[in-house]
Design an enzyme around this catalytic site. Structure first.
Site, PDB file in Angstrom:
ATOM      1  N   PRO A 103      10.070  -6.122  15.423  1.00 24.37           N
ATOM      2  CG  PRO A 103      11.448  -7.360  16.841  1.00 24.37           C
ATOM      3  CD  PRO A 103      10.386  -7.495  15.812  1.00 24.37           C
ATOM      4  CD  GLU A 153      12.676 -17.914  20.908  1.00 27.58           C
ATOM      5  OE1 GLU A 153      13.409 -18.335  21.836  1.00 27.58           O
ATOM      6  OE2 GLU A 153      13.121 -17.416  19.858  1.00 27.58           O
ATOM      7  CG  ASP A 163      16.373 -11.334   9.543  1.00 28.34           C
ATOM      8  OD1 ASP A 163      17.558 -11.442   9.909  1.00 28.34           O
ATOM      9  OD2 ASP A 163      15.414 -11.696  10.258  1.00 28.34           O
ATOM     10  NE  ARG A 213      10.784 -10.459  18.928  1.00 26.89           N
ATOM     11  CZ  ARG A 213      12.098 -10.580  19.053  1.00 26.89           C
ATOM     12  NH1 ARG A 213      12.675 -10.502  20.247  1.00 26.89           N
ATOM     13  NH2 ARG A 213      12.858 -10.789  17.985  1.00 26.89           N
ATOM     14  CB  THR A 222      15.994 -16.010   5.157  1.00 29.82           C
ATOM     15  OG1 THR A 222      14.786 -15.275   5.454  1.00 29.82           O
ATOM     16  CG2 THR A 222      15.630 -17.152   4.228  1.00 29.82           C
ATOM     17  NE  ARG A 223      21.990 -14.953  10.667  1.00 29.64           N
ATOM     18  CZ  ARG A 223      22.126 -14.095  11.681  1.00 29.64           C
ATOM     19  NH1 ARG A 223      21.178 -13.979  12.578  1.00 29.64           N
ATOM     20  NH2 ARG A 223      23.211 -13.368  11.792  1.00 29.64           N
TER      21      ARG A 223
END
Lengths: 317, 242
Positions: free
Chosen positions: A91, A284, A197, A170, A312-313
């Site tokens: 997404p 989830e 990301d 999704r 990671t962001r």
């Protein structure tokens, strides 16, 4: 005096070569690579084994220099008839770093054989930016879009905060898979939810390729930890979750920490991510509990001891 | 220099990446290596800010599939940034980049063709960028996205020459460019053995401290469609909450 058919013969021989050289010369992708890439799939795996590399120590101690002289891979790798396809669902939404994120994710995906990228924009229509980006990558892709409804009661442009970001996108991708593939005679496939990301190692994709139902592995930088991981017993079964954030979730795992066999997605045709009323961290679980039990989970990444994906962001500029 | 099969020697792009240990280091280097792996005739100069090469970086490089040299150069303790130091304090990566310059000067032949590019481990690079920089003769330049408080920073080009710079941050700098926004031809670098990054340079002036010894702004070679395309972004990765 040359006969007409001799002239015709010469033209028919010379013309294709002229065209070939002209096109070759103009190709922006270095033509050496495409032409000299030999037998496809196993080339990358052979890398560690038989490559021509020189290692030598220079006068400063501990400097390691490796010079590799083998070819560089074509982008993407040639399609194989024997590998299951990995359908990567991403997404994405518009913000300043979006193009950068998708560019570097695409650079990663371009190494993975038999990869199909399903990119779903959170937008009213498919944007020219993403359309161009996808086309320019050379990847095998499907471009979808669905807009998360806005909550006009809040400041102007806010999306409905009760719907976690990415959920509708999704679910749309899952719907597309179910409409596109017939559960009886579809090609083998794996479904993986990859946010734009995160950071993915190439090894991760090969680990997930053998998923029979749902496979799982550790993810770095989630749940307030260095990494979150399934707990695996001596019999190779998942029995719990190594996490500090709500370890009693049915599936205390991040979106990036599991993959699902396409067959299972097609068989359980109603299974999707719950839209509303989902507590933080339970997204989830809302999908997985409709697909498998804990006992069915397949641990990957050396029985969940290796980190192959990092949550990671990226900073806002 | 590494070449693709077929014999045509593309000038090697020497990518200089300073790096230092922190939680996201491995992730950054993994995804950067995945980009670099697509680029032919590329040699990665990774310089750790450390007193010795670490197994983490060594192992990563060995399995990357890339041509590389693994270097290290520790930042002197008095110059090291301490946690809590404001980011506008002294620039980072100086000793490491200079170490790479030293390696190039010690190992490359005079007149050897090549291009040197300083690529920090958290930026984002498109593949097209490397194609653009390959033809660098002196110093080539292009826009950089997400830097200087703008959507992008870029040289202003008229008639194929750089006539100014579009930037919002310290525009009085001799070269108001980001580290990711230029590349230097190897012959030019080798012809100026004293050119290096100034360890005393104020933040933002690091690029100028090198480029000032190599070219004038008028001599810069604009790439990326006369500096109208953004092919590299100054992304920064959040510290994980752990």
């Amino acid at each position: 005096m040359p006969k007409r058919r001799d002239i015709l013969a010469i033209v028919l021989i010379v013309l294709p070569w002229t065209l070939l050289i002209t096109v070759w010369h103009q190709s922006t992708i270095a033509p050496l690579l495409a032409v000299h890439k030999d037998d496809g799939g196993d080339s990358r795996r052979d890398l560690a084994a038989g490559l021509d590399s020189k290692e030598y120590c220079l006068s400063d101690r501990d400097i390691v220099e490796v010079v590799r002289t083998e070819y560089v891979y074509t982008r993407p790798p040639p399609w194989s008839d024997t590998l299951p396809t990995i359908h990567v669902i991403t997404p994405t939404y518009s913000r300043p770093v979006q193009k950068a994120e998708l560019t570097r994710l695409a650079n990663t995906l371009l190494h993975v054989p038999n990869l199909h990228w399903i990119l779903v924009e959170d937008s009213q229509r498919r944007t020219p930016l993403i359309t161009r980006l996808l086309r320019d990558t050379g990847l095998n892709y499907t471009h979808l879009n669905v807009e998360t409804p806005r909550n006009y009661k809040l400041r102007g442009d806010m999306r409905d905060p009760r719907i976690p970001r990415g959920t509708m996108q999704r679910n749309l991708a899952l719907r597309w898979l179910r409409e596109t593939f017939n559960k009886n005679n579809s090609q083998p496939g794996i479904v993986y939810f990859a946010d734009d990301d995160n950071t993915y190692s190439l090894e991760l994709f090969e680990e997930m390729r053998s998923t029979r139902k749902v496979s799982v592995w550790p993810v770095a930088f989630v749940g307030g930890l260095r990494y979150e991981s399934p707990k695996v017993n001596a019999a190779g079964k998942v029995y719990g979750w190594k996490t500090v954030f709500d370890p009693h979730r049915p599936f205390a795992i991040d979106m990036a920490g599991f993959a699902v066999n396409l067959r299972l997605i097609l068989q359980r045709s109603q299974a999707c991510f719950k839209l509303r009323g989902v507590k933080g961290g339970y997204q989830e679980s809302s999908l997985l509990r409709e697909l498998v039990t804990l006992n069915d989970l397949e641990p990957k990444a050396a029985n969940c001891t290796k980190i192959l994906v990092w949550h990671t962001r990226t900073e806002k500029p | 220099a590494a070449v693709g099969e077929g014999g045509e020697a593309l000038p090697t792009i020497f990518v200089v990446t300073p790096t230092y240990a922190r939680p996201v280091q491995k992730a950054e280097l993994v995804r950067l290596s995945q980009t670099l792996l697509h680029v032919p005739s590329l040699h990665w100069l990774v310089v750790e800010d450390s007193a010795a090469p670490t197994p983490l970086v060594g192992g990563l490089l060995a399995s990357s599939g890339l041509s590389y040299t693994h270097l290290y150069a520790p930042t002197p303790p008095e110059k090291r940034r301490k946690p809590g130091d404001p980011p506008w304090l002294r620039a980072r990566g100086v000793e490491q980049r200079n170490r790479a310059l030293r390696w190039l000067r010690e190992t490359r032949r005079p007149g050897e063709s090549g291009v040197v590019y300083f690529a920090d481990d958290d930026n984002t690079y498109s593949l097209r960028l490397f194609q653009e920089m390959r033809s660098t003769r002196g110093v080539s330049v292009w826009p950089v996205g997400l830097v200087g408080g703008l959507r992008f920073e870029r040289p202003l080009v008229e008639g194929g020459r750089v006539v100014g710079f579009h930037t919002a941050w310290k525009p009085e700098r001799p070269f108001p460019l980001d580290m990711a926004g230029f590349a230097v031809g190897l012959p030019l670098l080798l012809a100026h053995p004293g050119a290096r990054f100034d360890p005393e340079a104020e933040r933002g002036y690091l690029e100028s401290s090198l480029l000032g010894g190599l070219v004038t702004p008028a001599q810069l070679e604009p790439k990326a469609d006369n500096c109208t395309q953004v092919l590299v972004w100054h992304t920064r990765t959040e510290k994980p909450r752990a």
